[in-house]
Write an enzyme that holds these catalytic residues in place. Structure first.
Site, short mmCIF file in Angstrom:
data_model
loop_
_atom_site.label_atom_id
_atom_site.label_comp_id
_atom_site.label_asym_id
_atom_site.label_seq_id
_atom_site.Cartn_x
_atom_site.Cartn_y
_atom_site.Cartn_z
N LYS A 112 0.93 -0.96 0.27
CA LYS A 112 0.00 0.48 -0.15
C LYS A 112 0.97 1.29 0.01
O LYS A 112 0.70 2.34 -0.39
CB LYS A 112 -1.02 0.28 1.73
N LYS A 195 -6.07 -10.50 -6.46
CA LYS A 195 -7.53 -10.48 -5.20
C LYS A 195 -8.42 -9.39 -6.15
O LYS A 195 -8.14 -8.73 -5.91
CB LYS A 195 -6.89 -10.96 -3.73
N LYS A 198 -11.23 -3.31 -3.62
CA LYS A 198 -12.46 -2.77 -3.00
C LYS A 198 -11.91 -1.63 -4.07
O LYS A 198 -12.08 -0.26 -4.23
CB LYS A 198 -12.72 -2.19 -2.18
P1 TYM Z 1 -10.40 -6.18 4.74
O1 TYM Z 1 -11.31 -5.22 5.80
O2 TYM Z 1 -9.72 -5.97 3.75
O3 TYM Z 1 -11.45 -7.31 4.73
C1 TYM Z 1 -12.91 -8.26 5.63
C2 TYM Z 1 -12.56 -10.14 5.48
O4 TYM Z 1 -12.51 -9.72 3.85
C3 TYM Z 1 -11.11 -10.47 3.07
N1 TYM Z 1 -11.36 -10.71 1.84
C4 TYM Z 1 -11.57 -11.34 1.39
N2 TYM Z 1 -11.39 -12.97 1.24
C5 TYM Z 1 -10.64 -13.73 0.01
N3 TYM Z 1 -11.31 -13.39 -0.72
C6 TYM Z 1 -10.96 -11.68 -0.83
N4 TYM Z 1 -11.03 -11.06 -2.37
C7 TYM Z 1 -10.85 -11.02 0.06
N5 TYM Z 1 -10.86 -10.11 0.48
C8 TYM Z 1 -10.37 -9.56 1.66
C9 TYM Z 1 -9.81 -10.43 4.55
O5 TYM Z 1 -9.20 -11.27 4.88
C10 TYM Z 1 -11.10 -9.88 5.68
O6 TYM Z 1 -11.11 -11.49 6.35
N6 TYM Z 1 -7.41 -5.62 8.47
C11 TYM Z 1 -8.94 -6.31 8.48
C12 TYM Z 1 -10.07 -6.16 9.31
C13 TYM Z 1 -9.80 -6.29 10.18
C14 TYM Z 1 -9.60 -7.51 11.05
C15 TYM Z 1 -9.26 -7.45 12.59
C16 TYM Z 1 -9.93 -8.94 10.84
C17 TYM Z 1 -9.35 -5.13 11.69
N7 TYM Z 1 -9.12 -5.37 12.58
C18 TYM Z 1 -9.96 -8.21 13.85
C19 TYM Z 1 -9.70 -9.68 11.37
C20 TYM Z 1 -9.27 -9.61 13.23
C21 TYM Z 1 -8.75 -5.87 6.55
O7 TYM Z 1 -8.37 -4.68 6.30
O8 TYM Z 1 -10.05 -6.48 6.43
#
Ligand code: TYM
Length: 332
Positions: A112, A195, A198
């Site tokens: 990023k 992947k 967004k």
């Molecule tokens: P975020 O918001 O980017 O994504 C949320 C969840 O969706 C999963 N994910 C995917 N899984 C499969 N294929 C994809 N293309 C795909 N894109 C996203 C991510 O693996 C995630 O599980 N840092 C985290 C949010 C967070 C979090 C936490 C998660 C903050 N604190 C504590 C678990 C525990 C994030 O940005 O996810």
């Protein structure tokens, strides 16, 4: 009862199919035999800049999708990260036991920050995984269901839990990542080696949970496929078809092998038409339920306030213990 913790960032308008297949959908069943805490990671979403005008709406829309997808706010604890200050308080403590080099090795940060350029990269983006560790450890999580892209952050979380425990005494549960092999990564429909995200350069490969069925069906039918004609799972040679099979399989529970057999002798187009229908059938009830919830924002806010209250009961206890272990004066 094992404690499960996970969250998703509130992103523009709607979550996408990657969030659903990789995370949200797997949370639903875990409610049966775990004590679950699910939150909307609004604090994480400001690491790359935010628009105050849309923040509250995005946060509500995200929470509504959790409930619409099957998270039961009575059985599970559902909260907004910024409404439980202990997340941020614990993250400061964890910042102070995280090595600079350790944080600098996080590949998501590296990707990023390169994309944004050094001058647009904040310290918040750098310590983002530490806040994530705090989200998890503050609830004494045992299991964290996430997609593949979060694996490294979970490793850091485990390291920090173990480090704190060995320096200051047993305080945190050391959580396991729960990454389901067959659904851990959904790829962009137009670029099936990247992947689904967004922040993809084009919108054409992204299926949003709340978009009109027609729009999503069109995207699925225009998905990039591969040379050849055989519907077969092969991540290397057939990334496009493999991605469609993964999505199909995880939404219906039909094993990929069964799908391959069903589509033997049939064309890519058949698979796409059927998958578009599966996605429509899956998302339709979610959209309706989410809309109902959003029609009454005051009730939704009340529900979230209750969730935050419940969450603070757990989080405050952990934070108190952490402060005691570190030798801070007792609170007033
Ligand atoms: P975020 O918001 O980017 O994504 C949320 C969840 O969706 C999963 N994910 C995917 N899984 C499969 N294929 C994809 N293309 C795909 N894109 C996203 C991510 O693996 C995630 O599980 N840092 C985290 C949010 C967070 C979090 C936490 C998660 C903050 N604190 C504590 C678990 C525990 C994030 O940005 O996810």
């Amino acid at each position: 009862v094992p404690r499960v913790v996970s969250g998703v960032q509130p992103s523009a308008d709607s979550l996408h199919l990657g969030n659903y297949v990789g995370a949200l959908r797997n949370w639903v069943d875990m409610q049966d035999d775990n004590d679950c805490v699910f939150f909307v990671a609004d604090l994480h979403s400001i690491t790359t800049g935010q628009d105050p005008a849309t923040m509250s709406e995005r946060t509500r829309v995200t929470a509504a999708q959790y409930i619409a997808a099957g998270i039961d706010p009575e059985r599970s604890t559902l909260l907004i990260q910024s409404q439980v200050p202990e997340h941020t308080q614990l993250s400061w403590v964890l910042n102070c036991i995280t090595g600079y080099g350790e944080a600098a090795r996080m590949t998501q940060f590296k990707d990023k920050s390169v994309k944004q350029g050094a001058e647009n990269t904040t310290v918040g983006l750098f310590t983002y995984p530490v806040l994530m560790a705090a989200d998890i450890l503050v609830y004494q999580a045992n299991q964290v269901p996430v997609g593949e892209d979060q694996r490294q952050h979970l490793e850091l979380t485990r390291t920090l839990a173990q480090r704190f425990n060995s320096r200051f005494g047993e305080t945190f549960a050391v959580p396991d990542a729960k990454i389901l092999e067959n659904s851990a990564k959904v790829y962009d429909l137009q670029n099936p080696t990247a992947k689904m995200s967004k922040s993809a350069p084009s919108d054409a490969g992204l299926v949003r949970l709340l978009d009109p069925a027609k729009k999503n069906a069109k995207k699925i039918k225009s998905a990039v496929t591969d040379d050849g004609t055989e519907v077969r799972f092969d991540r290397q040679a057939k990334p496009g078809i493999s991605n469609l099979l993964t999505i199909y399989s995880s939404l219906t529970g039909t094993p990929v092998g069964t799908l391959e057999a069903e589509y033997e002798g049939r064309m890519y187009g058949h698979l796409k038409v059927d998958l578009a229908e599966v996605v429509t059938q899956t998302l339709d009830p979610i959209q309706k339920r989410a809309q109902e919830l959003l029609d009454d924002p005051a009730e939704l806010d009340r529900l979230l306030a209750r969730g935050a209250d419940k969450a603070r009961g757990i989080a405050a206890q952990t934070l108190r213990e952490v402060y005691d272990r570190m030798g801070f004066l007792p609170g007033v």
